[in-house]
Design a protein around this motif. Structure first.
Motif, PDB file in Angstrom:
ATOM      1  N   PRO A 174     -27.343  45.230   2.586  1.00  0.00           N
ATOM      2  CA  PRO A 174     -26.784  45.602   1.281  1.00  0.00           C
ATOM      3  C   PRO A 174     -25.252  45.624   1.307  1.00  0.00           C
ATOM      4  N   VAL A 175     -24.638  44.974   0.321  1.00  0.00           N
ATOM      5  CA  VAL A 175     -23.184  44.908   0.234  1.00  0.00           C
ATOM      6  C   VAL A 175     -22.717  45.434  -1.125  1.00  0.00           C
ATOM      7  N   THR A 176     -21.748  46.335  -1.082  1.00  0.00           N
ATOM      8  CA  THR A 176     -21.070  46.816  -2.283  1.00  0.00           C
ATOM      9  C   THR A 176     -19.619  46.376  -2.203  1.00  0.00           C
ATOM     10  N   ALA A 177     -19.078  45.855  -3.304  1.00  0.00           N
ATOM     11  CA  ALA A 177     -17.691  45.366  -3.313  1.00  0.00           C
ATOM     12  C   ALA A 177     -16.835  46.222  -4.239  1.00  0.00           C
ATOM     13  N   LYS A 178     -15.685  46.637  -3.731  1.00  0.00           N
ATOM     14  CA  LYS A 178     -14.672  47.310  -4.546  1.00  0.00           C
ATOM     15  C   LYS A 178     -13.689  46.233  -4.993  1.00  0.00           C
ATOM     16  N   LEU A 179     -13.709  45.903  -6.291  1.00  0.00           N
ATOM     17  CA  LEU A 179     -13.049  44.698  -6.793  1.00  0.00           C
ATOM     18  C   LEU A 179     -11.589  44.973  -7.163  1.00  0.00           C
ATOM     19  N   GLU A 180     -10.786  45.194  -6.130  1.00  0.00           N
ATOM     20  CA  GLU A 180      -9.375  45.513  -6.360  1.00  0.00           C
ATOM     21  C   GLU A 180      -8.569  44.276  -6.750  1.00  0.00           C
ATOM     22  N   LEU A 181      -9.170  43.097  -6.638  1.00  0.00           N
ATOM     23  CA  LEU A 181      -8.512  41.887  -7.139  1.00  0.00           C
ATOM     24  C   LEU A 181      -8.453  41.877  -8.666  1.00  0.00           C
ATOM     25  N   LEU A 182      -9.188  42.757  -9.329  1.00  0.00           N
ATOM     26  CA  LEU A 182      -9.120  42.875 -10.789  1.00  0.00           C
ATOM     27  C   LEU A 182      -8.038  43.864 -11.233  1.00  0.00           C
ATOM     28  N   LYS A 233     -19.201  35.355  -6.576  1.00  0.00           N
ATOM     29  CA  LYS A 233     -18.656  34.950  -7.883  1.00  0.00           C
ATOM     30  C   LYS A 233     -17.300  35.597  -8.155  1.00  0.00           C
ATOM     31  N   VAL A 234     -16.509  35.822  -7.096  1.00  0.00           N
ATOM     32  CA  VAL A 234     -15.154  36.336  -7.284  1.00  0.00           C
ATOM     33  C   VAL A 234     -14.168  35.414  -6.560  1.00  0.00           C
ATOM     34  N   TRP A 235     -12.993  35.256  -7.171  1.00  0.00           N
ATOM     35  CA  TRP A 235     -11.957  34.367  -6.640  1.00  0.00           C
ATOM     36  C   TRP A 235     -10.939  35.200  -5.873  1.00  0.00           C
ATOM     37  N   THR A 236     -11.026  35.163  -4.547  1.00  0.00           N
ATOM     38  CA  THR A 236     -10.174  36.010  -3.724  1.00  0.00           C
ATOM     39  C   THR A 236      -9.161  35.176  -2.950  1.00  0.00           C
ATOM     40  N   GLU A 237      -8.188  35.854  -2.393  1.00  0.00           N
ATOM     41  CA  GLU A 237      -7.286  35.210  -1.441  1.00  0.00           C
ATOM     42  C   GLU A 237      -7.863  35.390  -0.028  1.00  0.00           C
ATOM     43  N   PRO A 238      -7.394  34.580   0.940  1.00  0.00           N
ATOM     44  CA  PRO A 238      -7.950  34.698   2.296  1.00  0.00           C
ATOM     45  C   PRO A 238      -7.758  36.079   2.936  1.00  0.00           C
ATOM     46  N   ALA A 239      -6.782  36.849   2.432  1.00  0.00           N
ATOM     47  CA  ALA A 239      -6.613  38.227   2.930  1.00  0.00           C
ATOM     48  C   ALA A 239      -7.855  39.070   2.630  1.00  0.00           C
ATOM     49  N   ALA A 240      -8.638  38.673   1.637  1.00  0.00           N
ATOM     50  CA  ALA A 240      -9.942  39.313   1.383  1.00  0.00           C
ATOM     51  C   ALA A 240     -11.075  38.487   1.979  1.00  0.00           C
ATOM     52  N   GLY A 241     -10.896  37.165   2.007  1.00  0.00           N
ATOM     53  CA  GLY A 241     -11.915  36.286   2.593  1.00  0.00           C
ATOM     54  C   GLY A 241     -12.220  36.639   4.043  1.00  0.00           C
ATOM     55  N   CYS A 242     -11.227  37.162   4.758  1.00  0.00           N
ATOM     56  CA  CYS A 242     -11.423  37.523   6.174  1.00  0.00           C
ATOM     57  C   CYS A 242     -12.471  38.610   6.370  1.00  0.00           C
ATOM     58  N   LEU A 243     -12.798  39.338   5.304  1.00  0.00           N
ATOM     59  CA  LEU A 243     -13.791  40.418   5.426  1.00  0.00           C
ATOM     60  C   LEU A 243     -15.188  39.892   5.759  1.00  0.00           C
ATOM     61  N   GLY A 277     -19.560  48.293   2.652  1.00  0.00           N
ATOM     62  CA  GLY A 277     -18.613  48.327   1.544  1.00  0.00           C
ATOM     63  C   GLY A 277     -17.444  47.426   1.880  1.00  0.00           C
ATOM     64  N   LEU A 278     -17.104  46.492   0.992  1.00  0.00           N
ATOM     65  CA  LEU A 278     -15.974  45.589   1.204  1.00  0.00           C
ATOM     66  C   LEU A 278     -14.878  45.897   0.187  1.00  0.00           C
ATOM     67  N   VAL A 279     -13.670  46.178   0.668  1.00  0.00           N
ATOM     68  CA  VAL A 279     -12.542  46.382  -0.236  1.00  0.00           C
ATOM     69  C   VAL A 279     -11.901  45.014  -0.477  1.00  0.00           C
ATOM     70  N   VAL A 280     -12.225  44.420  -1.622  1.00  0.00           N
ATOM     71  CA  VAL A 280     -11.748  43.068  -1.953  1.00  0.00           C
ATOM     72  C   VAL A 280     -10.338  43.230  -2.524  1.00  0.00           C
ATOM     73  N   CYS A 281      -9.345  43.063  -1.628  1.00  0.00           N
ATOM     74  CA  CYS A 281      -8.005  43.600  -1.879  1.00  0.00           C
ATOM     75  C   CYS A 281      -7.188  42.828  -2.897  1.00  0.00           C
ATOM     76  N   GLY A 282      -7.392  41.487  -2.998  1.00  0.00           N
ATOM     77  CA  GLY A 282      -6.551  40.734  -3.917  1.00  0.00           C
ATOM     78  C   GLY A 282      -7.064  39.332  -4.191  1.00  0.00           C
ATOM     79  N   GLY A 283      -6.550  38.740  -5.259  1.00  0.00           N
ATOM     80  CA  GLY A 283      -6.970  37.403  -5.653  1.00  0.00           C
ATOM     81  C   GLY A 283      -5.810  36.514  -6.054  1.00  0.00           C
ATOM     82  N   ASN A 284      -4.635  36.765  -5.470  1.00  0.00           N
ATOM     83  CA  ASN A 284      -3.449  36.009  -5.874  1.00  0.00           C
ATOM     84  C   ASN A 284      -3.305  34.717  -5.079  1.00  0.00           C
ATOM     85  N   VAL A 285      -4.143  33.770  -5.415  1.00  0.00           N
ATOM     86  CA  VAL A 285      -4.088  32.464  -4.761  1.00  0.00           C
ATOM     87  C   VAL A 285      -4.566  31.425  -5.771  1.00  0.00           C
ATOM     88  N   THR A 286      -3.993  30.236  -5.699  1.00  0.00           N
ATOM     89  CA  THR A 286      -4.410  29.182  -6.634  1.00  0.00           C
ATOM     90  C   THR A 286      -5.567  28.383  -6.051  1.00  0.00           C
TER      91      THR A 286
END
Length: 322
Positions: free
Chosen positions: A38-46, A271-281, A299-308
């Motif tokens: 089971p995985v829960t994501a904290k969507l801090e990229l939003l 279904k979330v667009w993250t940067e590799p700083a979150a992809g490493c999780l 629990g994954l803290v999805v920290c950011g999505g600032n990447v093109t």
């Protein structure tokens, strides 16, 4: 300096409420199927500005005296902290100078400039920190990305929300590490609210400031070679080191290629667009599951999505990922 306490984190939450987003904490059926737990994501990229950094920047700006604000801010950043300081300073009508290495994402530079900040580019992260120190000496007010208890407490509000939103269901929480401000705050919050939870840090090869500090017994300068500028701190601080050495189970290191693959997997399965700083999780999560065995609830803290999309595709080509 000691560990940031839960009261400081709760005060930070009150201070920044209304200025930042209380981001969603959601179960991820796609990641649960992919990882087999089971995985829960904290969507801090939003979050406003596309990463958790808005929390720390806002708390610092709001806690400054009128004189300190009038002097103008200076921040150093591989991308996300600079965006956050620029945008939040603009919203609060404070002048900001953001120092970034040339390796910072072009999008981060553009957003900071559009928000009204003066952006100064340097050859590398070491020279960026040097210029930051020079500008601080000249009278600008420093908003440090991680060596500041106010910033750490505000980043800890991510952990506070995660604890409030998940009751007791998580066993293991994974957090990316650059300079360590996010994991320091999240670990302090979770230790207070969910003392049984294990906390794991994740770095990429060539951006191993915390791993090397733990091996050395304190912060040391590190050589930076990771493509992931948002994780590339030239050293951690004593403040963040103290939190991680006391509160975090282990810091795992993954390759840049694994982090980029994780970004692709998060897009496809979560279904979330993250940067590799979150992809490493994601590669780190597989190691945690191997380590702790059955019954883990992540629990994954999805920290950011600032990447093109272009950035990710070019990295995927470079590493031969499909």
């Amino acid at each position: 300096m000691g560990i940031v306490d839960i009261e400081a984190i709760e005060s930070a939450a009150e201070l920044i409420a209304g200025h930042v987003v209380r981001t969603p904490t959601v179960p991820s059926p796609g990641l649960t199927a992919l990882l087999g737990a089971p995985v829960t994501a904290k969507l801090e990229l939003l979050q406003r500005t596309g990463s958790f950094k808005a929390r720390g920047a806002t708390a610092k700006l709001l806690s400054l005296s009128e004189a300190d604000r009038a002097a103008g801010m200076v921040a150093v950043s591989g991308g996300n902290h600079g965006i956050a300081v620029a945008v939040m300073a603009g919203a609060l009508d404070v002048k900001a100078t953001v120092v970034m290495p040339k390796s910072a994402p072009a999008r981060a530079v553009r957003i900071a400039e559009e928000a009204g900040a003066l952006v100064r580019l340097t050859d590398d992260m070491g020279s960026a920190f040097a210029l930051m120190s020079q500008l601080e000496a000249e009278g600008l007010t420093l908003v440090h990305p991680y060596d500041d208890p106010v910033v750490v407490a505000a980043q800890g509000t991510v952990g506070l929300e995660l604890a409030d939103d998940t009751d007791d269901e998580l066993t293991d929480v994974l957090v990316s590490i650059g300079g360590g401000g996010l994991i320091a705050g999240v670990a302090a919050a979770l230790r207070a609210r969910r003392p049984g939870v294990r906390i794991w840090g994740v770095e990429t090869e060539g951006a191993e400031a915390m791993s090397q500090a733990l091996a050395a017994g304190g912060p040391v300068p590190v050589a930076l070679s990771s493509i992931i500028s948002t994780l590339s701190a030239p050293s951690v601080s004593q403040l963040t080191y103290d939190h991680v050495s006391a509160l975090v189970t282990e810091v795992l290191v993954v390759s840049d290629a694994e982090a980029v693959q994780g970004t692709l997997d998060l897009a496809e399965h979560a279904k979330v667009w993250t940067e590799p700083a979150a992809g490493c999780l994601l590669p780190a999560a597989r190691r945690v599951l191997e380590r702790v065995g059955d019954g883990a609830r992540l629990g994954l803290v999805v920290c950011g999505g600032n990447v093109t999309a272009w950035d990710v595709m070019s990295w995927a080509d470079r590493f031969g990922l499909r």
